[in-house]
Motif scaffolding. Structure first.
Motif, PDB file in Angstrom:
ATOM      1  N   PHE A  57      11.864  -4.033   3.719  1.00 24.66           N
ATOM      2  CA  PHE A  57      11.714  -2.729   3.045  1.00 24.66           C
ATOM      3  C   PHE A  57      11.475  -1.611   4.074  1.00 24.66           C
ATOM      4  O   PHE A  57      10.711  -0.671   3.809  1.00 24.66           O
ATOM      5  CB  PHE A  57      10.533  -2.734   2.048  1.00 24.66           C
ATOM      6  N   ASP A  58      12.097  -1.729   5.248  1.00 22.80           N
ATOM      7  CA  ASP A  58      11.942  -0.730   6.312  1.00 22.80           C
ATOM      8  C   ASP A  58      10.499  -0.520   6.752  1.00 22.80           C
ATOM      9  O   ASP A  58      10.109   0.582   7.158  1.00 22.80           O
ATOM     10  CB  ASP A  58      12.542   0.634   5.892  1.00 22.80           C
ATOM     11  N   ARG A  59       9.651  -1.569   6.649  1.00 21.89           N
ATOM     12  CA  ARG A  59       8.275  -1.450   7.131  1.00 21.89           C
ATOM     13  C   ARG A  59       7.737  -2.834   7.500  1.00 21.89           C
ATOM     14  O   ARG A  59       8.405  -3.840   7.271  1.00 21.89           O
ATOM     15  CB  ARG A  59       7.384  -0.791   6.082  1.00 21.89           C
ATOM     16  N   VAL A  60       6.544  -2.860   8.068  1.00 19.78           N
ATOM     17  CA  VAL A  60       5.961  -4.152   8.440  1.00 19.78           C
ATOM     18  C   VAL A  60       5.141  -4.681   7.273  1.00 19.78           C
ATOM     19  O   VAL A  60       4.268  -3.995   6.749  1.00 19.78           O
ATOM     20  CB  VAL A  60       5.098  -3.997   9.704  1.00 19.78           C
ATOM     21  N   LEU A  61       5.436  -5.906   6.845  1.00 20.41           N
ATOM     22  CA  LEU A  61       4.748  -6.468   5.675  1.00 20.41           C
ATOM     23  C   LEU A  61       3.490  -7.226   6.061  1.00 20.41           C
ATOM     24  O   LEU A  61       2.473  -7.180   5.389  1.00 20.41           O
ATOM     25  CB  LEU A  61       5.658  -7.441   4.930  1.00 20.41           C
ATOM     26  N   PHE A 267       5.792  -9.201  -2.799  1.00 15.55           N
ATOM     27  CA  PHE A 267       5.447  -7.780  -2.614  1.00 15.55           C
ATOM     28  C   PHE A 267       6.045  -6.923  -3.737  1.00 15.55           C
ATOM     29  O   PHE A 267       5.393  -6.024  -4.251  1.00 15.55           O
ATOM     30  CB  PHE A 267       5.908  -7.274  -1.241  1.00 15.55           C
ATOM     31  N   ASN A 268       7.268  -7.254  -4.129  1.00 20.04           N
ATOM     32  CA  ASN A 268       7.896  -6.504  -5.215  1.00 20.04           C
ATOM     33  C   ASN A 268       7.124  -6.631  -6.523  1.00 20.04           C
ATOM     34  O   ASN A 268       7.088  -5.713  -7.323  1.00 20.04           O
ATOM     35  CB  ASN A 268       9.319  -7.032  -5.452  1.00 20.04           C
ATOM     36  N   ARG A 269       6.512  -7.800  -6.700  1.00 22.32           N
ATOM     37  CA  ARG A 269       5.784  -8.053  -7.951  1.00 22.32           C
ATOM     38  C   ARG A 269       4.455  -7.308  -7.988  1.00 22.32           C
ATOM     39  O   ARG A 269       4.059  -6.781  -9.005  1.00 22.32           O
ATOM     40  CB  ARG A 269       5.567  -9.560  -8.100  1.00 22.32           C
ATOM     41  N   VAL A 270       3.758  -7.281  -6.836  1.00 18.47           N
ATOM     42  CA  VAL A 270       2.394  -6.743  -6.873  1.00 18.47           C
ATOM     43  C   VAL A 270       2.287  -5.272  -6.455  1.00 18.47           C
ATOM     44  O   VAL A 270       1.217  -4.682  -6.594  1.00 18.47           O
ATOM     45  CB  VAL A 270       1.417  -7.584  -6.007  1.00 18.47           C
ATOM     46  N   CYS A 271       3.361  -4.706  -5.912  1.00 19.08           N
ATOM     47  CA  CYS A 271       3.270  -3.297  -5.506  1.00 19.08           C
ATOM     48  C   CYS A 271       4.669  -2.694  -5.427  1.00 19.08           C
ATOM     49  O   CYS A 271       5.642  -3.374  -5.737  1.00 19.08           O
ATOM     50  CB  CYS A 271       2.582  -3.187  -4.142  1.00 19.08           C
ATOM     51  N   ASP A 272       4.746  -1.448  -5.021  1.00 15.71           N
ATOM     52  CA  ASP A 272       6.040  -0.835  -4.758  1.00 15.71           C
ATOM     53  C   ASP A 272       6.179  -0.705  -3.250  1.00 15.71           C
ATOM     54  O   ASP A 272       5.714   0.259  -2.651  1.00 15.71           O
ATOM     55  CB  ASP A 272       6.120   0.544  -5.423  1.00 15.71           C
ATOM     56  N   PRO A 273       6.823  -1.696  -2.614  1.00 17.63           N
ATOM     57  CA  PRO A 273       6.827  -1.734  -1.141  1.00 17.63           C
ATOM     58  C   PRO A 273       7.571  -0.570  -0.495  1.00 17.63           C
ATOM     59  O   PRO A 273       7.417  -0.331   0.693  1.00 17.63           O
ATOM     60  CB  PRO A 273       7.487  -3.066  -0.811  1.00 17.63           C
ATOM     61  N   TYR A 274       8.398   0.155  -1.262  1.00 18.45           N
ATOM     62  CA  TYR A 274       9.076   1.316  -0.688  1.00 18.45           C
ATOM     63  C   TYR A 274       8.203   2.562  -0.745  1.00 18.45           C
ATOM     64  O   TYR A 274       8.310   3.442   0.094  1.00 18.45           O
ATOM     65  CB  TYR A 274      10.401   1.584  -1.407  1.00 18.45           C
ATOM     66  N   LYS A 281      -2.573  -7.264   1.067  1.00 18.82           N
ATOM     67  CA  LYS A 281      -2.463  -8.295   2.096  1.00 18.82           C
ATOM     68  C   LYS A 281      -1.722  -9.501   1.519  1.00 18.82           C
ATOM     69  O   LYS A 281      -2.044  -9.954   0.421  1.00 18.82           O
ATOM     70  CB  LYS A 281      -3.881  -8.689   2.525  1.00 18.82           C
ATOM     71  N   ALA A 282      -0.746  -9.997   2.253  1.00 22.83           N
ATOM     72  CA  ALA A 282      -0.002 -11.170   1.767  1.00 22.83           C
ATOM     73  C   ALA A 282      -0.932 -12.374   1.688  1.00 22.83           C
ATOM     74  O   ALA A 282      -1.754 -12.576   2.583  1.00 22.83           O
ATOM     75  CB  ALA A 282       1.154 -11.467   2.708  1.00 22.83           C
TER      76      ALA A 282
END
Ligand SMILES: Nc1ncnc2c1ncn2[C@@H]1O[C@H](COP(=O)(O)OP(=O)(O)O)[C@@H](O)[C@H]1O
Ligand SMILES: [Mg+2]
Length: 331
Positions: A57-61, A267-274, A281-282
């Motif tokens: 998502f163009d960022r560090v997860l 990440f898609n389920r628990v937040c809006d990663p964009y 935190k994973a």
């Protein structure tokens, strides 16, 4: 996915909180990409530190234990066996996650090679084909292909290397826009296809399909065109399990892979990663699973056993180990 040795799982768990997120070395010219930090050692050489950062998502997860080591050593292995095809930037591996490389001026183009009709992102072949396109980056595609079908032969589908979003481009436009000269493009395209053919053959020996990959190339200070960055790693390439592909494909199932999709889905389920400024935190168990997949990928791709840091090294931080190893080579 095959069961991992319990010892691997334990080693990964023990390293969950000692990953290398950012390097902090006393050299000038530090640049941080999404995954790699580089430092300018002198006019001709860069020090590349492959961190444990996982980007999407163009960022560090998150960071993933041993990911930097897997990427650095997988690339080093491929560089060493493909130098008869094209010169590459690797000068020395100085730490499991750091290498000294020749400083190059990268072409602002990514050389993507694909052997299958697949993918789901905006630059993926399947996304465009599904939408009705039959000419992609200058390649003419036949009608009637389904998702995950093999193509008649590998094709090069270059993209620009843009700061925001990579854009598919044709060879004509690469030359027209002045990104590369015609002869540079010809050389790079042929090298990309030869590298792919070699990688595909090597992968097949270990029951893997090299599905698609991305190469970067640049010009060294002496004018040589070189392969740079990383090569045939689990970040730059898609691999499928060869022995189950035919049957699963015939049954309409997705091929087996070293898939990292599960962490993106979380990440898609628990937040809006964009959009969200701060990400949650994973969960540890997902990060452990991911680390095991990277390590498995290293072992399957290279056919070598993954070397965990020895007991002596376990007690010191990544930062200290990196510095100690650099000191050993006079840096
Ligand atoms: N030998 C080299 N000389 C100069 N730049 C390089 C060389 N090898 C790789 N690079 C560049 O360094 C960066 C590597 O860091 P990375 O984290 O992969 O960045 P990105 O976020 O652009 O993917 C890339 O921009 C790549 O083009
Ligand atoms: Mg990169």
């Amino acid at each position: 996915m095959s069961e991992h040795k319990t010892s691997y799982r334990e080693a990964v768990r023990a390293h969950l909180h000692s990953t290398l997120e950012f390097s902090d070395l006393p050299y000038l010219g530090k640049k941080s990409g999404k995954v790699r930090d580089s430092y300018q050692l002198d006019n001709d050489r860069l020090l590349f530190v492959v961190t444990d950062r996982l980007s999407a998502f163009d960022r560090v997860l998150t960071t993933v234990p041993f990911k930097g080591q897997v990427l650095n050593l997988t690339s080093a292995w491929w560089f060493s066996i493909t130098s008869h095809i094209i010169a590459n930037h690797l000068l020395a591996v100085v730490d499991p996650c750091a290498s000294i490389v020749s400083k190059c001026t990268p072409f602002p183009v990514e050389f993507v090679v694909r052997d299958y009709m697949t993918g789901s992102t905006s630059t993926s072949l399947w996304t465009h084909y599904k939408a009705g396109e039959r000419i992609y980056c200058g390649n003419v595609l036949p009608d009637g292909l389904k998702k995950n079908d093999k193509l008649e032969h590998p094709i090069v589908t270059p993209t620009t290397k843009d700061a925001v979003h990579d854009r598919p481009i044709t060879p004509e436009d690469i030359v027209k826009e002045g990104l590369m000269s015609e002869s540079q493009w010809e050389y790079a395209k042929n090298a990309a296809l030869e590298l792919f053919a070699y990688g595909r053959n090597e992968a097949k020996k270990r029951n893997l399909i090299l599905v698609d990959t991305k190469y970067e190339m640049g010009i060294g200070n002496d004018g040589t065109i070189m392969l740079i960055d990383e090569v045939h790693t689990p970040d730059s390439s898609r691999f499928w399990q060869a022995d189950s592909y035919e049957q699963r494909h015939a049954e309409g199932l997705e091929p087996e892979s070293f898939d990292k999709e599960f962490i993106r889905l979380w990440f898609n389920r628990v937040c809006d990663p964009y959009q969200d400024e701060v990400l949650p935190k994973a969960p540890d168990h997902l990060v452990v699973e991911l680390a095991l997949r990277y390590i498995e990928a290293y072992e399957r791709i290279t056919g070598k056993e993954f070397q965990f840091p020895d007991k002596q090294m376990l007690s010191i931080s990544n930062h200290d180990r990196l510095r100690a190893n650099l000191a050993k080579v006079g840096l």
